[in-house]
Enzyme design. Structure first.
Site: not given
Ligand code: GAR
Length: 196
Positions: A110, A96, A93, A112, A16
Protein backbone atom coordinates in the site's frame (compact mmCIF):
# COMPACT_ATOMS: atom_id res chain seq x y z
CA UNK A 1 13.43 -13.08 -22.07
CA UNK A 2 13.05 -12.02 -18.46
CA UNK A 3 9.75 -13.13 -16.90
CA UNK A 4 7.97 -10.10 -15.51
CA UNK A 5 6.18 -10.07 -12.18
CA UNK A 6 2.43 -9.80 -12.59
CA UNK A 7 0.82 -7.04 -10.60
CA UNK A 8 -2.81 -6.12 -9.97
CA UNK A 9 -3.47 -2.51 -9.02
CA UNK A 10 -6.45 -1.84 -6.74
CA UNK A 11 -7.71 1.74 -6.78
CA UNK A 12 -10.76 3.74 -5.75
CA UNK A 13 -9.92 7.22 -7.02
CA UNK A 14 -8.13 9.27 -9.61
CA UNK A 15 -5.51 6.66 -10.47
CA UNK A 16 -2.45 8.89 -10.78
CA UNK A 17 -0.39 6.26 -8.93
CA UNK A 18 -1.67 3.56 -11.26
CA UNK A 19 -0.59 5.68 -14.20
CA UNK A 20 2.87 6.26 -12.72
CA UNK A 21 3.32 2.51 -12.17
CA UNK A 22 2.09 1.73 -15.64
CA UNK A 23 4.59 4.18 -17.14
CA UNK A 24 7.36 2.62 -15.04
CA UNK A 25 6.46 -0.86 -16.35
CA UNK A 26 6.45 0.39 -19.92
CA UNK A 27 9.77 2.21 -19.72
CA UNK A 28 11.54 -0.64 -17.90
CA UNK A 29 12.01 1.02 -14.49
CA UNK A 30 9.75 -1.62 -12.97
CA UNK A 31 10.30 -5.23 -14.05
CA UNK A 32 6.63 -5.99 -13.87
CA UNK A 33 3.47 -6.06 -15.89
CA UNK A 34 0.20 -4.66 -14.62
CA UNK A 35 -2.27 -7.32 -15.71
CA UNK A 36 -5.34 -6.05 -13.91
CA UNK A 37 -6.82 -2.85 -12.55
CA UNK A 38 -9.52 -3.51 -9.99
CA UNK A 39 -11.77 -0.82 -8.61
CA UNK A 40 -14.55 -0.90 -6.04
CA UNK A 41 -15.83 2.39 -7.52
CA UNK A 42 -16.97 1.95 -11.12
CA UNK A 43 -17.26 5.73 -11.66
CA UNK A 44 -13.74 6.53 -10.49
CA UNK A 45 -11.31 8.23 -12.84
CA UNK A 46 -8.84 5.35 -12.61
CA UNK A 47 -11.22 3.46 -14.92
CA UNK A 48 -10.80 6.17 -17.58
CA UNK A 49 -7.04 6.04 -17.23
CA UNK A 50 -6.89 2.26 -17.38
CA UNK A 51 -9.10 2.15 -20.46
CA UNK A 52 -6.41 4.09 -22.31
CA UNK A 53 -4.26 0.96 -21.94
CA UNK A 54 -4.68 -2.71 -22.86
CA UNK A 55 -4.93 -3.68 -19.21
CA UNK A 56 -8.00 -5.58 -18.06
CA UNK A 57 -10.24 -3.38 -15.90
CA UNK A 58 -12.64 -4.89 -13.41
CA UNK A 59 -15.13 -2.94 -11.29
CA UNK A 60 -16.55 -4.94 -8.41
CA UNK A 61 -18.64 -3.29 -5.75
CA UNK A 62 -18.67 -4.98 -2.34
CA UNK A 63 -22.34 -4.18 -1.89
CA UNK A 64 -23.11 -6.66 -4.68
CA UNK A 65 -21.92 -9.50 -2.41
CA UNK A 66 -23.45 -10.95 0.75
CA UNK A 67 -20.20 -10.68 2.73
CA UNK A 68 -16.63 -9.39 2.54
CA UNK A 69 -15.49 -13.00 2.28
CA UNK A 70 -17.68 -13.52 -0.81
CA UNK A 71 -16.41 -10.26 -2.30
CA UNK A 72 -12.81 -11.28 -1.81
CA UNK A 73 -13.45 -14.81 -3.11
CA UNK A 74 -14.77 -13.24 -6.31
CA UNK A 75 -11.68 -11.04 -6.49
CA UNK A 76 -9.46 -14.06 -5.93
CA UNK A 77 -11.04 -15.84 -8.86
CA UNK A 78 -10.18 -12.91 -11.14
CA UNK A 79 -6.67 -12.56 -9.70
CA UNK A 80 -6.06 -16.25 -10.40
CA UNK A 81 -7.32 -15.91 -13.98
CA UNK A 82 -4.56 -13.35 -14.53
CA UNK A 83 -1.89 -15.23 -12.51
CA UNK A 84 -1.44 -12.18 -10.31
CA UNK A 85 1.58 -12.40 -7.98
CA UNK A 86 1.51 -8.98 -6.30
CA UNK A 87 -1.26 -6.56 -5.40
CA UNK A 88 -0.43 -2.84 -5.30
CA UNK A 89 -3.03 -0.71 -3.52
CA UNK A 90 -3.01 2.72 -5.10
CA UNK A 91 -5.66 4.80 -3.40
CA UNK A 92 -7.81 1.75 -2.63
CA UNK A 93 -9.87 3.00 0.29
CA UNK A 94 -10.96 -0.30 1.82
CA UNK A 95 -9.49 -2.67 4.36
CA UNK A 96 -8.17 -5.92 2.93
CA UNK A 97 -9.81 -8.91 4.62
CA UNK A 98 -8.48 -12.28 5.76
CA UNK A 99 -9.38 -14.03 2.50
CA UNK A 100 -7.08 -11.91 0.33
CA UNK A 101 -4.42 -11.62 3.03
CA UNK A 102 -4.19 -15.40 3.31
CA UNK A 103 -3.94 -15.82 -0.46
CA UNK A 104 -1.24 -13.12 -0.85
CA UNK A 105 0.89 -13.23 2.32
CA UNK A 106 3.43 -10.34 2.29
CA UNK A 107 2.48 -9.68 -1.30
CA UNK A 108 0.02 -6.82 -0.89
CA UNK A 109 1.57 -3.37 -0.80
CA UNK A 110 0.00 0.00 0.00
CA UNK A 111 0.99 3.62 -0.45
CA UNK A 112 -0.24 6.19 2.02
CA UNK A 113 0.18 9.98 1.97
CA UNK A 114 1.68 10.50 5.44
CA UNK A 115 4.62 9.41 7.54
CA UNK A 116 2.88 6.47 9.19
CA UNK A 117 1.99 5.80 11.93
CA UNK A 118 0.92 9.48 11.85
CA UNK A 119 -2.34 10.27 10.10
CA UNK A 120 -3.68 6.87 8.97
CA UNK A 121 -7.06 6.57 7.28
CA UNK A 122 -8.91 8.99 5.05
CA UNK A 123 -7.69 12.47 4.10
CA UNK A 124 -4.21 12.04 5.56
CA UNK A 125 -3.04 15.23 3.86
CA UNK A 126 -5.94 17.27 5.26
CA UNK A 127 -5.26 15.78 8.70
CA UNK A 128 -1.59 16.82 8.53
CA UNK A 129 -2.40 20.36 7.37
CA UNK A 130 -5.13 20.75 10.01
CA UNK A 131 -2.73 19.53 12.68
CA UNK A 132 -0.19 22.16 11.74
CA UNK A 133 2.72 19.76 11.30
CA UNK A 134 5.59 21.21 9.28
CA UNK A 135 6.61 17.95 7.63
CA UNK A 136 4.47 15.09 6.40
CA UNK A 137 5.32 12.55 3.73
CA UNK A 138 4.69 9.26 2.03
CA UNK A 139 4.87 5.68 3.28
CA UNK A 140 4.95 2.43 1.32
CA UNK A 141 4.19 -0.60 3.45
CA UNK A 142 3.11 -4.21 3.36
CA UNK A 143 -0.56 -4.64 4.10
CA UNK A 144 -1.94 -6.43 7.13
CA UNK A 145 -5.44 -6.47 8.59
CA UNK A 146 -5.15 -2.94 10.02
CA UNK A 147 -5.83 0.48 8.58
CA UNK A 148 -2.57 1.69 6.98
CA UNK A 149 -0.52 -0.55 9.27
CA UNK A 150 1.93 -3.32 8.37
CA UNK A 151 5.73 -3.39 7.97
CA UNK A 152 7.11 -0.18 6.48
CA UNK A 153 9.17 -0.60 3.31
CA UNK A 154 9.97 3.02 2.46
CA UNK A 155 9.22 6.56 3.59
CA UNK A 156 9.97 10.03 2.28
CA UNK A 157 9.40 13.36 3.99
CA UNK A 158 7.50 16.18 2.25
CA UNK A 159 7.25 19.71 3.70
CA UNK A 160 3.70 20.91 4.40
CA UNK A 161 2.64 24.05 2.54
CA UNK A 162 1.18 25.85 5.53
CA UNK A 163 -2.61 25.89 5.51
CA UNK A 164 -2.77 24.60 1.94
CA UNK A 165 -3.85 20.98 1.52
CA UNK A 166 -4.02 21.29 -2.28
CA UNK A 167 -0.42 22.41 -2.75
CA UNK A 168 0.75 19.92 -0.16
CA UNK A 169 -1.09 17.18 -2.06
CA UNK A 170 0.64 18.16 -5.30
CA UNK A 171 4.03 17.78 -3.63
CA UNK A 172 3.00 14.48 -2.02
CA UNK A 173 1.75 12.99 -5.26
CA UNK A 174 4.98 13.89 -7.06
CA UNK A 175 6.92 11.97 -4.41
CA UNK A 176 4.45 9.05 -4.47
CA UNK A 177 4.90 8.61 -8.18
CA UNK A 178 8.63 8.02 -7.67
CA UNK A 179 8.77 6.13 -4.38
CA UNK A 180 6.09 3.58 -5.28
CA UNK A 181 7.76 2.31 -8.45
CA UNK A 182 11.19 2.26 -6.78
CA UNK A 183 9.96 0.35 -3.74
CA UNK A 184 8.03 -2.17 -5.81
CA UNK A 185 11.08 -2.73 -7.96
CA UNK A 186 13.18 -3.49 -4.85
CA UNK A 187 10.48 -5.72 -3.43
CA UNK A 188 10.01 -7.64 -6.63
CA UNK A 189 13.73 -8.13 -7.04
CA UNK A 190 14.03 -9.09 -3.34
CA UNK A 191 16.00 -6.11 -2.19
CA UNK A 192 13.47 -4.71 0.27
CA UNK A 193 15.01 -3.92 3.64
CA UNK A 194 12.29 -5.53 5.73
CA UNK A 195 12.28 -9.28 6.29
CA UNK A 196 9.51 -10.86 4.27
C1 GAR B 1 -2.78 8.67 -2.87
O1 GAR B 1 -2.35 9.87 -2.29
C2 GAR B 1 -2.59 7.51 -1.92
O2 GAR B 1 -1.45 7.63 -1.15
C3 GAR B 1 -3.84 7.62 -1.10
O3 GAR B 1 -4.85 7.88 -2.03
C4 GAR B 1 -4.29 8.69 -3.07
C5 GAR B 1 -4.70 8.11 -4.40
O4 GAR B 1 -4.31 8.96 -5.45
N1 GAR B 1 -4.08 6.41 -0.35
C6 GAR B 1 -4.58 6.39 0.87
O5 GAR B 1 -4.95 7.38 1.47
C7 GAR B 1 -4.67 5.01 1.51
N2 GAR B 1 -5.05 5.08 2.85
P1 GAR B 1 -4.40 8.46 -6.94
O6 GAR B 1 -5.80 7.87 -7.12
O7 GAR B 1 -4.21 9.68 -7.78
O8 GAR B 1 -3.35 7.43 -7.15
Amino acid sequence: MKVKAKIAVFASGSGSNFEALENACRNGELDAEIVLVMTDKPASFVVERARQTDIRVVALEPKAFPSKHDYEEALLGILREEDVEWIALAGYMRLIGPTLLAAYPSRIVNIHPSLLPSFPGKDAIGQAVAHGVKVTGVTVHLVDEGMDTGPILAQAAVPVVEGDAELTALAIHAVEHVIYKETLQKLITNKAKCVL
